[in-house]
Write an enzyme that holds these catalytic residues in place. Sequence first.
Site, PDB file in Angstrom:
ATOM      1  N   ASN A 146       0.812  -1.225   0.000  1.00  0.00           N
ATOM      2  CA  ASN A 146       0.000   0.000   0.000  1.00  0.00           C
ATOM      3  C   ASN A 146       0.846   1.276   0.000  1.00  0.00           C
ATOM      4  O   ASN A 146       0.331   2.367   0.250  1.00  0.00           O
ATOM      5  CB  ASN A 146      -0.976   0.016   1.185  1.00  0.00           C
ATOM      6  CG  ASN A 146      -0.271   0.008   2.539  1.00  0.00           C
ATOM      7  OD1 ASN A 146       0.907   0.330   2.641  1.00  0.00           O
ATOM      8  ND2 ASN A 146      -0.996  -0.357   3.590  1.00  0.00           N
ATOM      9  N   ASP A 147       2.143   1.154  -0.296  1.00  0.00           N
ATOM     10  CA  ASP A 147       2.999   2.347  -0.288  1.00  0.00           C
ATOM     11  C   ASP A 147       2.562   3.364  -1.331  1.00  0.00           C
ATOM     12  O   ASP A 147       2.656   4.582  -1.109  1.00  0.00           O
ATOM     13  CB  ASP A 147       4.455   1.959  -0.533  1.00  0.00           C
ATOM     14  CG  ASP A 147       5.052   1.192   0.641  1.00  0.00           C
ATOM     15  OD1 ASP A 147       4.402   1.140   1.694  1.00  0.00           O
ATOM     16  OD2 ASP A 147       6.155   0.637   0.494  1.00  0.00           O
ATOM     17  N   GLY A 166       5.662   5.464   3.784  1.00  0.00           N
ATOM     18  CA  GLY A 166       5.178   4.089   3.758  1.00  0.00           C
ATOM     19  C   GLY A 166       4.790   3.479   5.087  1.00  0.00           C
ATOM     20  O   GLY A 166       4.342   2.328   5.131  1.00  0.00           O
ATOM     21  N   ASP A 168       2.531   2.447   8.217  1.00  0.00           N
ATOM     22  CA  ASP A 168       1.104   2.119   8.172  1.00  0.00           C
ATOM     23  C   ASP A 168       0.644   1.466   9.475  1.00  0.00           C
ATOM     24  O   ASP A 168       1.440   1.255  10.406  1.00  0.00           O
ATOM     25  CB  ASP A 168       0.792   1.233   6.967  1.00  0.00           C
ATOM     26  CG  ASP A 168       1.738   0.033   6.839  1.00  0.00           C
ATOM     27  OD1 ASP A 168       2.140  -0.514   7.883  1.00  0.00           O
ATOM     28  OD2 ASP A 168       2.076  -0.348   5.704  1.00  0.00           O
ATOM     29  N   ASP A 333      -7.283  18.395  17.639  1.00  0.00           N
ATOM     30  CA  ASP A 333      -6.360  19.367  17.056  1.00  0.00           C
ATOM     31  C   ASP A 333      -6.965  20.772  17.109  1.00  0.00           C
ATOM     32  O   ASP A 333      -8.177  20.947  17.002  1.00  0.00           O
ATOM     33  CB  ASP A 333      -6.093  18.958  15.609  1.00  0.00           C
ATOM     34  CG  ASP A 333      -5.083  19.839  14.921  1.00  0.00           C
ATOM     35  OD1 ASP A 333      -3.913  19.822  15.340  1.00  0.00           O
ATOM     36  OD2 ASP A 333      -5.457  20.529  13.955  1.00  0.00           O
ATOM     37  N   GLU A 362      -5.927  20.584  22.092  1.00  0.00           N
ATOM     38  CA  GLU A 362      -4.690  21.307  21.820  1.00  0.00           C
ATOM     39  C   GLU A 362      -4.962  22.811  21.848  1.00  0.00           C
ATOM     40  O   GLU A 362      -5.595  23.346  20.937  1.00  0.00           O
ATOM     41  CB  GLU A 362      -4.120  20.915  20.454  1.00  0.00           C
ATOM     42  CG  GLU A 362      -2.814  21.650  20.139  1.00  0.00           C
ATOM     43  CD  GLU A 362      -2.490  21.727  18.653  1.00  0.00           C
ATOM     44  OE1 GLU A 362      -1.295  21.746  18.312  1.00  0.00           O
ATOM     45  OE2 GLU A 362      -3.435  21.777  17.833  1.00  0.00           O
TER      46      GLU A 362
END
Length: 618
Positions: A146-147, A166, A168, A333, A362
Amino acid sequence: MNKRILMFPVLMMMVVSTLFAAVKPTLDHVEPPFWWTGFKNPELQLMVHGTDISKTKPEINYTGVEIVAVTSVENPNYLFIDLRLADNTQPGKFDILFKSNGKTVFTYNYELKAREQGSANRDGFNNSDAMYLIMPDRFANGDLSNDQIAGMPDKYNRNEQYDRHGGDLKGINNHLDYIHDQGYTAIWLNPVLENDMEHASYHGYATTDFYRVDRRFGSNEDYKKLSDDARKKGIKMVMDMIFNHCGSNHWWMKDMPMKDWLNGWPNYGITTHRKTVLQDPYVSKADFDEMADGWFVSSMPDMNQRNPFVAKYLIQNSIWWIEYVGLAGIRMDTYPYPDQHMMADWTCQVLNEYPKFNIVGEQWHTNPSLVSYWQRGKKNENGYTSCLPSLMDFPIQDAIVKAFTENEGWDTGIMRLYETLALDFEYPEADNLVVFADNHDTERFFTAVREDFSKFKLAMAYLMTTRGIPQVYYGGEILMTGRKSDGDGMLRKDFPGGWPDDNTNAFTGEGLTDQQKEAQAYMKKLANWRKNKTVVHNGEMKHYLPKESVYVYFRYNDKESVMVVLNNSKENKTIKGNRFAESLKGFTSGTDIVSGKSIASLASLEVAAGSAMIIELK
C-alpha cells in the site's frame, strides 16, 4: 403530410427523454454509513448526497426507526434525514427507499449494529497511563503493497521529507510488543483518515473523507484490529481528530451542501492565530472573526461549526469512531479554532454517551490562564463552560525546554518548573493535563537541549513523576533529533528499524549507539516503574523552591511517598533532609529507582551533577 413536421414531436420526445435521463437522481454518499442501537441520544442524522437527491422522498419501514424530518438545502444534491431510534430498537438491516412520483428510484440498505458489551463504560486514558505519540507514516512499514495507491497523487519517496514514507497501521501492530515492553499504556496516533491531497499529505491533518482510513495506512478494519490487539496488551487507543478544517480535496468541495458550510467561502482569509482574542474582554468583532474564521492555509478549508448540519455531522462522526474502533480517548487538534460553543456541546455529548472517556484539546499557548479557560469546571468571567476533561500542557512543555537550556537565575533555569507548576490553581483538573517535552510540531527535545544526555535524563525523570499524564514522542526514547528550522519533516523522521532495508533497528537494538541504548533502557525503566505506581498516578504533590539548581518535590498519599531530586547544576550537591521535614515525617530510608541503590539515611543526600534521584521512601 410533411415528414419533417411528423419528425418534430419524435425529436422533442427524444430530447426530453435525454434530459430526464441526465438528471435522474443518483446516490453517492450516505454518512454515517451505519450506526448502533443503545445510545442515550436517540437521534441520528443522515447526510445523503447524489445528483438531485432532494427530488426524492425517503421512506423506512423498520420497527423502532422513525423519520422525523427530511431537510432539503440550497444544493439539490443533498438531503438530511433525521431519524429517531426507539429504546427498544433491535440491531438489524433495513432498506431506505428513495421515491419519486410514488416509485422507488433506488434503495440503500442501512445497518444498525449492536454495541460492544461494556463500550459505554470503557475507561478512557487517565493519569495512570503513559502515552506514546506516533506519526503512522514515519513509524513502521508493515505492508509494502500500500505504499503507492493508484489514483492517489502524493508519491512514496523516503528520500523526500514531505513525501510519503510508507509507514502504516500494520507496521504499528507488528510492534505492539515493543510499545508494551517500553512501558506505554496508551497510543496517540496522528490522524489516520484519508488525506487524498496532491503533496505533503503524510501528516494526516487535511481530511478528505471523515469515514475512511487512508488506504496507504490500511483499512478501517486494520484500524479496528490495531485497537483491539492493543487493548489485549493493556494499551489504549487515542484518535487524533480535526474539527476546524478539512482538506481542499474532500469530496464535498466539488459540490458544497450550502454556502455557509465553510467560513469565508469563497473569499476566505488566513487566520491570525492570535488565540488571546478568544478570551480578551476588550476584543473587537473584526479581530475575533479573523482569528476564529480564518483558514490555516488554502489547502485546509475552515469549517463552519455554527451551521447546525456541520456541527451534527462532526459530533456524530466522533461518536462513530469511538464506538467502531473502541477508542479510549480523542486528541482534538487546534481546539480553540472551531466555534467554541459547538465544541462545548460536542464534549458534553460525547461524555454523556461515554462517561469515563477522555478528550485532550490542543491549545498551543504557554499561559495557563488561556489554556485553563477550556477545561471543564473552569469558572470563566464570560460564563463559558465546557465538558473538556484535558488539555495539552504547553506551559509545562515550554518550562521543561527552558529549564534545561537556560542559565540558572532568579526566575530562569529549573526555577521555570517550579514557577509554572505553581500556577496550577488556574486549572480545575491539573492532574488530567497531558505533559510532554516534545511532539510532532515542536523541536525534538534532545535537539532542544543541545544533545546533552544528562539534561535529557533529568527532563524524562520529571516527565514521569510530575502530575498529569506523560506523553513521549516516538523515537524520543532513542534520542531522535530534529530542528524546527529544517522543516516539519525533520521533526518526523522515520523510526529506525521500521523498514526492511534499515541498517539500524531500534526495536531490536541493532545498530544503536551505546548512548541510545542507555536512553532506551532508562525510559523503559521509568515508564514500567510508573505503570504500577499509583502514588504517582493520583497522589498529592508538594514541591520546594529550587536552591542552587536543585529542585525537590514529593508525590504522596496515605500509604506511600516518592521523593524526586533533580540536580540541574554541573556540580555534585549535598542536600539536608531537615529542610523537607514535613514531607519526610515517618520515613527514614529509601531506594533510588534510577540507580537501584538503597539509601540508609535521609538526613543527608549526595546528588551527582546533572542527575535525578527518584526515591521510594521507607
